[in-house]
Design a protein around this motif. Sequence first.
Motif, PDB file in Angstrom:
ATOM      1  N   CYS A 492      82.104 -72.232  85.129  1.00  0.00           N
ATOM      2  CA  CYS A 492      82.605 -72.211  83.754  1.00  0.00           C
ATOM      3  C   CYS A 492      84.065 -71.788  83.710  1.00  0.00           C
ATOM      4  O   CYS A 492      84.842 -72.305  82.907  1.00  0.00           O
ATOM      5  CB  CYS A 492      81.744 -71.276  82.907  1.00  0.00           C
ATOM      6  N   SER A 493      84.461 -70.839  84.557  1.00  0.00           N
ATOM      7  CA  SER A 493      85.858 -70.382  84.554  1.00  0.00           C
ATOM      8  C   SER A 493      86.793 -71.486  85.043  1.00  0.00           C
ATOM      9  O   SER A 493      87.970 -71.498  84.686  1.00  0.00           O
ATOM     10  CB  SER A 493      86.005 -69.137  85.425  1.00  0.00           C
ATOM     11  N   GLN A 494      86.279 -72.403  85.862  1.00  0.00           N
ATOM     12  CA  GLN A 494      87.094 -73.541  86.269  1.00  0.00           C
ATOM     13  C   GLN A 494      87.275 -74.530  85.116  1.00  0.00           C
ATOM     14  O   GLN A 494      88.281 -75.231  85.040  1.00  0.00           O
ATOM     15  CB  GLN A 494      86.440 -74.258  87.452  1.00  0.00           C
ATOM     16  N   LEU A 495      86.292 -74.570  84.226  1.00  0.00           N
ATOM     17  CA  LEU A 495      86.363 -75.493  83.101  1.00  0.00           C
ATOM     18  C   LEU A 495      87.100 -74.888  81.915  1.00  0.00           C
ATOM     19  O   LEU A 495      87.892 -75.558  81.261  1.00  0.00           O
ATOM     20  CB  LEU A 495      84.946 -75.893  82.680  1.00  0.00           C
ATOM     21  N   SER A 496      86.812 -73.606  81.645  1.00  0.00           N
ATOM     22  CA  SER A 496      87.434 -72.949  80.494  1.00  0.00           C
ATOM     23  C   SER A 496      87.274 -71.446  80.635  1.00  0.00           C
ATOM     24  O   SER A 496      86.246 -70.952  81.132  1.00  0.00           O
ATOM     25  CB  SER A 496      86.777 -73.412  79.193  1.00  0.00           C
ATOM     26  N   THR A 497      88.285 -70.724  80.217  1.00  0.00           N
ATOM     27  CA  THR A 497      88.207 -69.257  80.196  1.00  0.00           C
ATOM     28  C   THR A 497      88.252 -68.730  78.762  1.00  0.00           C
ATOM     29  O   THR A 497      88.582 -67.576  78.535  1.00  0.00           O
ATOM     30  CB  THR A 497      89.375 -68.649  81.004  1.00  0.00           C
ATOM     31  N   GLY A 498      87.921 -69.590  77.830  1.00  0.00           N
ATOM     32  CA  GLY A 498      87.950 -69.190  76.427  1.00  0.00           C
ATOM     33  C   GLY A 498      86.556 -69.000  75.859  1.00  0.00           C
ATOM     34  O   GLY A 498      85.698 -68.344  76.450  1.00  0.00           O
ATOM     35  N   GLN A 499      86.286 -69.630  74.712  1.00  0.00           N
ATOM     36  CA  GLN A 499      85.012 -69.453  74.011  1.00  0.00           C
ATOM     37  C   GLN A 499      83.812 -69.875  74.851  1.00  0.00           C
ATOM     38  O   GLN A 499      82.773 -69.202  74.813  1.00  0.00           O
ATOM     39  CB  GLN A 499      85.058 -70.235  72.692  1.00  0.00           C
ATOM     40  N   PRO A 500      83.876 -70.976  75.626  1.00  0.00           N
ATOM     41  CA  PRO A 500      82.707 -71.329  76.447  1.00  0.00           C
ATOM     42  C   PRO A 500      82.296 -70.224  77.416  1.00  0.00           C
ATOM     43  O   PRO A 500      81.105 -69.978  77.606  1.00  0.00           O
ATOM     44  CB  PRO A 500      83.170 -72.592  77.184  1.00  0.00           C
ATOM     45  N   LEU A 501      83.275 -69.554  78.036  1.00  0.00           N
ATOM     46  CA  LEU A 501      82.923 -68.466  78.953  1.00  0.00           C
ATOM     47  C   LEU A 501      82.302 -67.303  78.197  1.00  0.00           C
ATOM     48  O   LEU A 501      81.387 -66.633  78.700  1.00  0.00           O
ATOM     49  CB  LEU A 501      84.171 -68.015  79.716  1.00  0.00           C
TER      50      LEU A 501
END
Length: 849
Positions: A492-501
């Motif tokens: 998930c951190s590779q995809l996004s470090t915002g709301q998704p994480l």
Amino acid sequence: MASVEEDDFADDQIFESLLSFTPEVQEAIEQVLPSNDPLDRPDFNPVDYINTLFPTEQSLSNIDQVVGKIKQKIWRLDDEIRTVVRGQTNVGEEGRHALEEAQRAIQDLFSKIRDIKEKAEKSEEMVKEITRDIKQLDHAKRHLTASITTLNHLHMLVGGVESLTALTRVRQYGEVANLLQGVLNVLEHFEKYMEIPQIKQLADRVKQIQSDLSTQIIADFEEAFQGSGAKYGPGNQKQLHDACYVVNILDPKVKRDLLNWFVKLQLSEYVVLFAEDQDVAWLDKIDRRYAWIKRALVDFEEKFGHLFPPDWEVSERICVEFCHLSRKELGKIMQRRRMEIDVKLLLFAIQRTSNFEALIAKRFTGITMQKPQPKRPPPPPSASHSPPVSSNPFEQQALNPFEQPAETINSDDVKNVPENVSHFAGIISQCFEAHLNVYIENQDRNLAELMSRFQEDIQAHGTPRMDGEENSNVLPSCADLFVFYKKCMVQCSQLSTGQPLLDLTKTFQKYLKEYAHRILLANLPKLSKDMGNISSASGLIQSILKEGEVTKLTEDEQCRICSLLCTAEYCMDTTQQLEEKLREKVDAAFKSAVALNTEQDMFHTVISNCIQLLVQDLETACEPALTAMTKMPWSNIEAVGDQSGYVTAITSHLKQNIPIIRDNLASSRKYFTQFCVKFANSFIPKFIGTLYKCRPSSTVAAEQLLLDTHSLKTVLLELPGLGSQVSRKAPASYTKIVVKGMTKAEMILKVVMSPQHPPQGFVDNFIRLLADSDINDFQRVLEMKGVRRGDQSSLVEMFRARVPVSSILANTSQGGLAPAQSYVTPHISTPEPESSRIRKLEKLIKKRL
């Protein structure tokens, strides 16, 4: 004769007054005229001086000689004085002559200075007359030089404009590039002459030439590359190549327009082939997009790479525009076909896109990008820097014995991002962030399946047991859970470090709670169900009344509790590290929202329940022995023997169970210590309460009880190390509790053994040995001792007189068991019915809760 002496005396006084100087004057004289003669000393004494000249009577024979020397000295002084006086008479006359001479010299000097000044002024006038013409000539020379330079520049500008016009007409761009830069440099010298019509006209012609060149070069490129009649070939390659250097000199907007047009031309085929309505545009064929741009870039380099200057970075511009266009088109098509996206397809597209971003990050520098893309967080530290002994997946990966690839995750779906994060990281994959809820929901389903599998595993195989130091009794499922968490977090951190994480963090919290309830608490032995009722007062009463009915835990159940305790400890510690890792990766705006304190507290509650269950089981097993203690015929004991059977039974039970618990809590020494402390805090008051129920009517029986108490105290002090081959000192906190509690039991028996008479001495002995006890303890001791009720009343009154009521109430507030009002009653209350006692105990518990 007398008058002569008086005159001499007066002369001496005048002489002495004239020759007397102040100390400062005398010091100045000595500095100017230093002298060693005694006659010159200010404290001269004639008598001492004469005695120095004639120290003996024989020396008087030389008096004539001495007098003669003195007269000669006087004559010399007189001559010197006369010479000085005569010399002073001529000083005034000589001074007047010297002054007149000096005045005449000053007048002569003044007249000479005036003459020199007049000559200097005349010389200055002559120099001005001489240099006036030189200055005029120098000024004329400077203007002439500037005029000649300006005239040369003007000649160059006029000739350059004419040449540029001719060269532009015949498209000699190589020569135009060199000449145009020179003309622009020359034109800068005429910035301050733009109000001159001829100069302004030339400047306007240069601007027109630049505009014509811009239009002409763009038209040449369009003619060479655009349409069916494109004329690009070997004949015009050099012309277009030289035209690029002309564009470098023109307005930067011309270069931007030309590059934008050319880049769009190169991607025009891509726009058609991968239009939104084409099948190849969907996520399952996303590889074809990246294969197309790779071929396109290779073809461009082969055909047109030499055409543009290297610093234009046309290949990178084409690639960057491809990325922006792909992100936009993918976002549109995913929004339209949102219902067709599943997690496998999404991860496939993200993985391929991440691989492509990593590839172009190695190929290009990103120098042409107008706005830097948000940087992704750096990858987690290498596992080689972690302690090799840890089994925590957030500290060590390679050496974790529990780490297994999760079956629900395809390891080929997501790859690690490159270590050197560039501007290309996320340049396309940002479009997937709006659809990561599909990934989060899938992970939720995977975790639900994982929990079911964990539950089936523990039901089928039970919990592990400690078998030596190499093995662990921690449930393998908890390590699998956190390994799964780690992989999800990295993905998930590779995809996004915002709301998704942050959403993924909430999913983690949900299944941490479920793991604690479904896997840990739900698998505690049935005896733990009674513990759940202890939180209420009625539950505690029911537990007390049914203590004899509670079934003792088997060895397997004890090992299971220890295994669940160690697992909860592992989960609590690893949850804290999971929180730290999540905070490292999530964006700064969401850091405060990442908090797993509730989950850590929940695991701590599981640990407390496990410890309380073990303590309750151990106490329950001791109940028969304590019951047997109250039923012993203490009135028939005539001699003190070995320890009683109930002590042997308790000791045997402790030696049987403590090693099992200690060995299975070998990895959690601090919680084994807590278990021992809680057991001591619970068992010792219960033992003292049982002790009060015994009626040793003789001193011998009390001595037997004292022997049993001391034996039990010894066993309790050795409790943490019972049955251990390694000699280890018990923790100080535990030892302190045992010593304090069992010492009180010994003091109670010593009071029971003490004589009742005299009464005052008995009361004093009780207060001395049991200083922290209250009137309720005093009454119990009297009952143990078998004192008659009439005598008890007098002893209680005596005790009240010695111990103030305030002190009794204070003791009660610090832990006394009886209500405060019972301490001030003047008589011994008779035993109340069982129902009344239960009601009072329930009220007391409610009040404390």
